[in-house]
Structure formats: structure tokens, C-alpha cells
Write a protein that holds these residues in place. Structure first.
Motif, PDB file in Angstrom:
ATOM      1  N   MET A  24      40.010  43.759  48.618  1.00 28.09           N
ATOM      2  CA  MET A  24      39.783  43.291  47.673  1.00 28.09           C
ATOM      3  C   MET A  24      40.797  42.121  47.157  1.00 28.09           C
ATOM      4  O   MET A  24      40.747  41.058  46.504  1.00 28.09           O
ATOM      5  CB  MET A  24      39.619  44.211  46.245  1.00 28.09           C
ATOM      6  N   THR A  25      42.017  42.586  47.431  1.00 26.32           N
ATOM      7  CA  THR A  25      43.182  41.862  46.953  1.00 26.32           C
ATOM      8  C   THR A  25      43.261  40.654  47.730  1.00 26.32           C
ATOM      9  O   THR A  25      43.478  39.392  47.326  1.00 26.32           O
ATOM     10  CB  THR A  25      44.561  42.802  47.102  1.00 26.32           C
ATOM     11  N   LYS A  26      43.012  40.617  49.170  1.00 31.79           N
ATOM     12  CA  LYS A  26      42.923  39.561  50.099  1.00 31.79           C
ATOM     13  C   LYS A  26      41.814  38.715  49.748  1.00 31.79           C
ATOM     14  O   LYS A  26      42.054  37.390  49.600  1.00 31.79           O
ATOM     15  CB  LYS A  26      42.684  40.313  51.601  1.00 31.79           C
ATOM     16  N   LEU A  27      40.713  39.007  49.347  1.00 32.31           N
ATOM     17  CA  LEU A  27      39.516  38.191  48.886  1.00 32.31           C
ATOM     18  C   LEU A  27      39.850  37.551  47.629  1.00 32.31           C
ATOM     19  O   LEU A  27      39.597  36.333  47.336  1.00 32.31           O
ATOM     20  CB  LEU A  27      38.302  38.983  48.828  1.00 32.31           C
ATOM     21  N   ARG A  28      40.565  38.160  46.709  1.00 28.98           N
ATOM     22  CA  ARG A  28      40.802  37.603  45.349  1.00 28.98           C
ATOM     23  C   ARG A  28      42.027  36.646  45.497  1.00 28.98           C
ATOM     24  O   ARG A  28      41.721  35.449  45.207  1.00 28.98           O
ATOM     25  CB  ARG A  28      41.406  38.648  44.288  1.00 28.98           C
ATOM     26  N   ASP A  29      43.049  36.905  46.436  1.00 27.65           N
ATOM     27  CA  ASP A  29      44.267  35.988  46.805  1.00 27.65           C
ATOM     28  C   ASP A  29      43.505  34.696  47.421  1.00 27.65           C
ATOM     29  O   ASP A  29      43.942  33.688  47.162  1.00 27.65           O
ATOM     30  CB  ASP A  29      45.128  36.329  47.615  1.00 27.65           C
ATOM     31  N   GLY A  30      42.466  34.979  48.182  1.00 23.72           N
ATOM     32  CA  GLY A  30      41.773  33.702  49.031  1.00 23.72           C
ATOM     33  C   GLY A  30      40.582  32.993  48.384  1.00 23.72           C
ATOM     34  O   GLY A  30      40.165  32.263  48.792  1.00 23.72           O
ATOM     35  N   HIS A  31      40.462  33.594  46.920  1.00 24.46           N
ATOM     36  CA  HIS A  31      39.259  32.894  46.185  1.00 24.46           C
ATOM     37  C   HIS A  31      39.557  31.497  45.549  1.00 24.46           C
ATOM     38  O   HIS A  31      40.630  31.379  45.466  1.00 24.46           O
ATOM     39  CB  HIS A  31      38.773  33.911  45.234  1.00 24.46           C
ATOM     40  N   HIS A  32      38.549  30.506  45.643  1.00 22.78           N
ATOM     41  CA  HIS A  32      38.701  29.266  45.139  1.00 22.78           C
ATOM     42  C   HIS A  32      38.186  29.280  43.910  1.00 22.78           C
ATOM     43  O   HIS A  32      36.959  29.549  43.595  1.00 22.78           O
ATOM     44  CB  HIS A  32      37.787  28.358  46.117  1.00 22.78           C
ATOM     45  N   TRP A  33      38.944  29.218  42.744  1.00 30.05           N
ATOM     46  CA  TRP A  33      38.483  29.399  41.395  1.00 30.05           C
ATOM     47  C   TRP A  33      37.960  28.105  41.072  1.00 30.05           C
ATOM     48  O   TRP A  33      38.677  26.931  41.058  1.00 30.05           O
ATOM     49  CB  TRP A  33      39.851  29.725  40.321  1.00 30.05           C
ATOM     50  N   SER A  34      36.708  27.906  40.828  1.00 32.03           N
ATOM     51  CA  SER A  34      36.082  26.810  40.542  1.00 32.03           C
ATOM     52  C   SER A  34      36.216  26.412  39.103  1.00 32.03           C
ATOM     53  O   SER A  34      36.434  27.064  38.093  1.00 32.03           O
ATOM     54  CB  SER A  34      34.553  26.827  40.941  1.00 32.03           C
TER      55      SER A  34
END
Ligand code: GTP
Ligand code: MG
Length: 220
Positions: free
Chosen positions: A210-220
Motif C-alpha cells: 500500500m505504501t509503495k503504491l501510494r508513493d508511486g501514485h500520480h496525483w492528478s
């Protein structure tokens, strides 16, 4: 096109529009949202409790979807997780309107994740847009190893499958090999984890993902 089909399409388009608005609102605040689905009693609330130990209760906001009662909300609030209850009464899944309205009831200050515990059901929540960044399915060993074959749509629509109650696998004769083979046949991109409430450290890998996915998420 029949008029019934036209109405259904319109309702679905309105739902998706609202889901996009929810997503936009959450993205603005850098809140990563996860739709947690699974059969009744599969271990969805237990997963949230397990994750809180690794991510910190203060990082989580939860929307609880149940037909009736606030039992799960009370469980989560007891360990310091900010939770808002939705009772759908007869509704077998959460929709974008219910989730969107719930946002106004939550305080996202210092939160990193919104976990949406959907109504326990392996059919209705599949493929529904409610503003989530990720679909996570909790599938317990006690439900039987034939579930991917019997309910393929929800497995197909998920990105993560958390196999829960691994401590009971042997007792219920869970055929892990057949289950995993069927899972891969439905969706070979699935990220698969196995957890047990008897082993609190088993939730760490899901928390890390979850942390990895959040860190790599592109906040549009
Ligand atoms: N032995 C064992 N029991 C578990 C595990 N995870 C959950 N349970 C038990 O299974 C029951 C249901 O767990 P919940 O976490 O409430 O399941 P849920 O999916 O949130 O249930 P609903 O919200 O009612 O759909 C509870 O009695 C839990 O204690 C596990 O890993 N091992
Ligand atoms: Mg629950």
C-alpha cells in the motif's frame, strides 16, 4: 435499445461521474483509496485492524459499508481508526453517491489512505466505480478453494487478492495449488498475499505494498 437498458446506462454514467469527482477530491489531498471487497465474514475488518498496526491508525480513514449495524465501526474506532458507517439496508454494495456523501463526514487531516470496506458480497460490488484507486479482494481459506472458478468476475476486477485465515487452511482442506492456478488463469496480473490474524506480522507485506503504491501514485 430498450428503455430499461437506457435508464440503466444513465444510472451507471451518473455513478461513474460521481466516482470521478470523489477520486479528484481524494487525489487533491493525496489520499490513496482502496475498495476492500469480499464475502461476508471473509476478514475485511480484521485486515484493516492488522494493517493499522503497520501503517498506524492515524494514517487511515475508513468508510464501513454494511446492511445494518455499526459493529465494525465500533471495532475500528476502539483502536483509534477514524471511521464513518454507511448502512445500505437492502443494498448489496456501496455506490459512488453513498461514498461521495460520506467524504463530507470524514476528516482527512494527516490521513494517507481511505479504506472503503464494501458490503460483504462476491457479486454486487464487482466492477463498480466508487472513487477507488485500487480494488483489494479478501478471500478466506474457509470459503473453499473453488471461489475463483465460481465468482470469476470479482477476482478479474481486483488488482490485489488477500488470502485470509491462512491458519485455518489445513483444517478446512484448502487446496492452495488449485486456487492459485485458477486465480492466475483469471487474472495473471494479480498481486497475491496471504494473512492470518494469528500472525500480526503477516499483514506487513500488504501494508508495504500500500505504501509503495501510494508513493508511486500520480496525483492528478
Ligand atoms: N482463525 C482466524 N479467524 C479469523 C481471521 N480473520 C478473521 N477471522 C475471524 O472471522 C470472523 C469474521 O472476520 P471479520 O474481519 O469481521 O470479517 P468481515 O469480512 O469484516 O465480515 P463482514 O463485515 O461481516 O462481512 C471473525 O470472527 C474473525 O475473528 C484469521 O486470519 N484467522
Ligand atoms: Mg467487516
Amino acid at each position: 435499445m430498450t428503455s430499461e437498458l437506457k435508464v440503466e446506462k444513465k444510472v451507471s454514467a451518473l455513478n461513474d461521474e460521481l466516482a470521478a469527482k470523489t477520486s479528484e477530491l481524494l487525489n487533491k489531498q493525496q489520499i490513496y483509496s482502496i475498495n476492500i471487497m469480499g464475502a461476508p465474514g471473509s476478514g475485511k475488518t480484521t485486515l484493516i485492524e492488522g494493517l493499522a498496526k503497520h501503517l498506524g491508525a492515524e494514517a487511515l480513514a475508513v468508510i464501513q459499508g454494511d446492511l445494518e449495524s455499526d459493529i465494525d465501526t465500533r471495532r475500528l474506532e476502539a483502536i483509534g481508526i477514524h471511521t464513518y458507517q454507511i448502512n445500505t439496508h437492502s443494498g448489496c454494495h456501496l455506490n459512488a453517491k453513498l461514498v461521495h456523501e460520506a467524504l463530507t463526514q470524514l476528516n482527512f487531516s494527516r490521513k494517507k489512505f481511505l479504506l472503503i470496506e464494501n458490503v460483504g458480497n462476491l457479486v454486487c460490488p464487482a466492477g463498480k466505480k466508487i472513487g477507488q484507486d485500487l480494488n483489494m479482494l479478501v478471500s478466506s481459506t474457509t470459503e473453499g478453494s473453488d471461489k475463483p472458478k465460481k465468482y470469476p468476475i470479482i477476482f478479474h476486477e481486483s488488482q490485489v487478492v488477500v488470502i485470509s485465515k491462512s491458519d485455518l487452511a489445513e483444517a478446512v482442506g484448502f487446496d492452495r495449488q488449485a486456487y492459485l492456478k485458477d486465480l492466475k488463469g483469471i487474472n495473471n496480473q494479480l498481486m497475491i498475499y496471504e494473512v492470518s490474524s494469528k500472525s500480526p506480522s503477516s499483514f506487513a507485506a500488504v501494508a508495504e505494498l500500500m505504501t509503495k503504491l501510494r508513493d508511486g501514485h500520480h496525483w492528478s
